[in-house]
Write a protein that holds these residues in place. Structure first.
Motif, PDB file in Angstrom:
ATOM      1  N   THR A   1      -3.606   4.619   2.436  1.00 13.68           N
ATOM      2  CA  THR A   1      -3.263   2.861   1.885  1.00 13.68           C
ATOM      3  C   THR A   1      -2.956   2.681   0.937  1.00 13.68           C
ATOM      4  OG1 THR A   1      -4.589   2.730   4.372  1.00 13.68           O
ATOM      5  CG2 THR A   1      -4.361   0.831   2.622  1.00 13.68           C
TER       6      THR A   1
ATOM      7  N   ALA B   1      -8.654  -6.386   0.833  1.00 18.74           N
ATOM      8  CA  ALA B   1      -9.972  -5.968   1.714  1.00 18.74           C
ATOM      9  C   ALA B   1      -9.729  -4.265   1.246  1.00 18.74           C
ATOM     10  CB  ALA B   1      -9.374  -6.137   3.025  1.00 18.74           C
TER      11      ALA B   1
ATOM     12  N   ASP C   1     -13.272  -2.815   5.963  1.00 15.92           N
ATOM     13  CA  ASP C   1     -13.174  -4.196   6.441  1.00 15.92           C
ATOM     14  C   ASP C   1     -11.878  -3.964   7.536  1.00 15.92           C
ATOM     15  OD1 ASP C   1     -14.679  -5.477   4.454  1.00 15.92           O
ATOM     16  OD2 ASP C   1     -13.064  -5.243   3.218  1.00 15.92           O
ATOM     17  N   LEU C   2     -11.183  -3.147   7.866  1.00 18.14           N
ATOM     18  CA  LEU C   2     -10.176  -3.013   8.817  1.00 18.14           C
ATOM     19  C   LEU C   2     -10.811  -2.578  10.110  1.00 18.14           C
ATOM     20  CD1 LEU C   2      -7.038  -3.052   9.170  1.00 18.14           C
ATOM     21  CD2 LEU C   2      -7.044  -0.466   8.703  1.00 18.14           C
TER      22      LEU C   2
ATOM     23  N   PHE D   1      -4.473  -8.590   9.495  1.00 22.06           N
ATOM     24  CA  PHE D   1      -4.517  -7.616   8.463  1.00 22.06           C
ATOM     25  C   PHE D   1      -3.018  -7.521   8.114  1.00 22.06           C
ATOM     26  CE2 PHE D   1      -8.447  -6.757  10.485  1.00 22.06           C
ATOM     27  CZ  PHE D   1      -9.401  -6.708   9.513  1.00 22.06           C
ATOM     28  N   HIS D   2      -2.775  -7.101   6.886  1.00 21.14           N
ATOM     29  CA  HIS D   2      -1.563  -6.774   6.182  1.00 21.14           C
ATOM     30  C   HIS D   2      -1.708  -5.227   5.372  1.00 21.14           C
ATOM     31  CE1 HIS D   2       1.885  -7.423   3.347  1.00 21.14           C
ATOM     32  NE2 HIS D   2       2.314  -6.797   4.159  1.00 21.14           N
ATOM     33  N   GLN D   3      -1.029  -4.512   5.937  1.00 21.58           N
ATOM     34  CA  GLN D   3      -1.369  -3.096   5.355  1.00 21.58           C
ATOM     35  C   GLN D   3       0.046  -2.312   4.942  1.00 21.58           C
ATOM     36  OE1 GLN D   3      -3.302  -0.527   8.185  1.00 21.58           O
ATOM     37  NE2 GLN D   3      -3.900   1.049   6.490  1.00 21.58           N
TER      38      GLN D   3
ATOM     39  N   THR E   1       1.064 -14.171   9.972  1.00 21.77           N
ATOM     40  CA  THR E   1      -0.037 -13.856   9.391  1.00 21.77           C
ATOM     41  C   THR E   1      -0.045 -14.433   8.126  1.00 21.77           C
ATOM     42  OG1 THR E   1       0.760 -11.684   8.775  1.00 21.77           O
ATOM     43  CG2 THR E   1      -0.968 -11.690  10.684  1.00 21.77           C
TER      44      THR E   1
ATOM     45  N   LEU F   1      -3.835  -3.414   1.217  1.00 23.59           N
ATOM     46  CA  LEU F   1      -4.380  -3.715   2.335  1.00 23.59           C
ATOM     47  C   LEU F   1      -5.142  -5.131   2.133  1.00 23.59           C
ATOM     48  CD1 LEU F   1      -5.605  -3.538   5.301  1.00 23.59           C
ATOM     49  CD2 LEU F   1      -7.572  -2.598   4.342  1.00 23.59           C
ATOM     50  N   TYR F   2      -4.886  -6.388   2.868  1.00 24.86           N
ATOM     51  CA  TYR F   2      -5.084  -7.637   2.829  1.00 24.86           C
ATOM     52  C   TYR F   2      -5.598  -8.126   4.138  1.00 24.86           C
ATOM     53  CZ  TYR F   2      -3.364  -8.816  -1.861  1.00 24.86           C
ATOM     54  OH  TYR F   2      -3.146  -8.845  -3.147  1.00 24.86           O
ATOM     55  N   ARG F   3      -6.699  -9.045   4.001  1.00 25.60           N
ATOM     56  CA  ARG F   3      -7.168  -9.526   5.428  1.00 25.60           C
ATOM     57  C   ARG F   3      -6.819 -11.135   5.316  1.00 25.60           C
ATOM     58  NH1 ARG F   3     -12.808  -8.524   8.822  1.00 25.60           N
ATOM     59  NH2 ARG F   3     -12.606 -10.147  10.314  1.00 25.60           N
TER      60      ARG F   3
ATOM     61  N   GLN G   1       1.697  -5.088  10.377  1.00 26.30           N
ATOM     62  CA  GLN G   1       1.047  -6.767  10.380  1.00 26.30           C
ATOM     63  C   GLN G   1       0.174  -6.595  11.777  1.00 26.30           C
ATOM     64  OE1 GLN G   1       3.834  -9.445  11.558  1.00 26.30           O
ATOM     65  NE2 GLN G   1       2.731 -11.382  10.758  1.00 26.30           N
TER      66      GLN G   1
END
Length: 248
Positions: free
Chosen positions: A194, A154, A158-159, A226-228, A148, A197-199, A34
């Motif tokens: 990965t 994403a 984008d990261l 971000f959540h990865q 978050t 991955l979310y933004r 996170q």
């Protein structure tokens, strides 16, 4: 070939006959990250940066929480921390100023090998619907809180970057005042895969105690979150600057 005796070890570390930090590499699997990127007043960052690093004029920082379900060297643990964007010889880098963990073996190995600024703390990560929260408590006080909200999927492009990542390895002399080792060390995960991955949107807040005061990091603005979930390998770092060798 000589046989290994009690004073001969394959991996340097302490205790000398049985290093507490296992040999590298270390494998990590399905680790949840996170991250919240935010801006601060850059004039307040210099006390956290060793020379010759200087604060980046943007005041960009990143706070993070990590949930490690599997580590081949340390077992499961939780971690949180802060990185400050800085300039090193006119090049942008990040400096890892704070790290908090709930795994003693990982703390000892990280401080001894890479100079990671690891301290023991209670780090709690939980998810309520689409909201992920990470709370860091030290000495019974909540000193850092990240939230978050999962947004849209994403791509890796984008990261936002948080590397190269530096830390200060400082080991005091045994026979008097001063340092036996003072190095600026770069370390980063390798072979990163990965899985998700979310933004989305994020917040970060800081508090302070007489033992650990993070109030200087009060955000001026949150930039991105971000959540990865990823798997990776941890291996040796690189000495970027050996202060004592350059002073010799």
């Amino acid at each position: 070939m000589q046989n290994s005796g009690p004073n001969t070890v394959a991996t340097a570390g302490m205790p000398a006959h049985r290093p507490y930090g296992p040999p590298l590499p270390t494998q990590y699997r399905d680790v949840r990250f996170q991250t919240v990127f935010f801006q601060v007043d850059p004039t307040r960052m210099q006390p956290f940066l060793p020379a010759p690093l200087t604060p980046h004029p943007t005041g960009l920082c990143v706070a993070f929480g990590i949930d490690v379900p599997f580590s081949s060297s340390y077992g499961p643990f939780h971690e949180s921390g802060i990185q400050i964007q800085a300039l090193f010889r006119d090049q942008p880098v990040f400096f890892n100023s704070h790290l908090y963990l709930d795994n003693v073996r990982a703390i000892c190995a990280g401080r001894e090998r890479w100079g990671a600024p690891k301290e023991y703390a209670e780090v709690h990560m939980e998810q309520n619907q689409n909201l992920l929260t990470c709370r860091t408590c030290q000495d019974g006080v909540e000193i850092m809180t990240l939230t978050t909200a999962l947004g849209a999927p994403a791509q890796m492009a984008d990261l936002m970057p948080m590397f190269p990542s530096y830390r200060l390895k400082s080991i005091p002399c045994a026979d008097g005042p001063g340092e036996a080792v003072r190095q600026l060390v770069e370390a980063a995960p390798e072979d990163v895969t990965t899985h998700l991955l979310y933004r989305g949107e994020g917040t970060v807040s800081f508090a302070g105690t007489a033992n650990s005061d993070l109030r200087a990091f009060a955000p001026v603005a949150e930039v991105a979150a971000f959540h990865q979930i990823a798997s990776y390998t941890e291996t040796y770092g690189r000495v970027v600057l050996d202060y004592l060798a350059e002073d010799a």
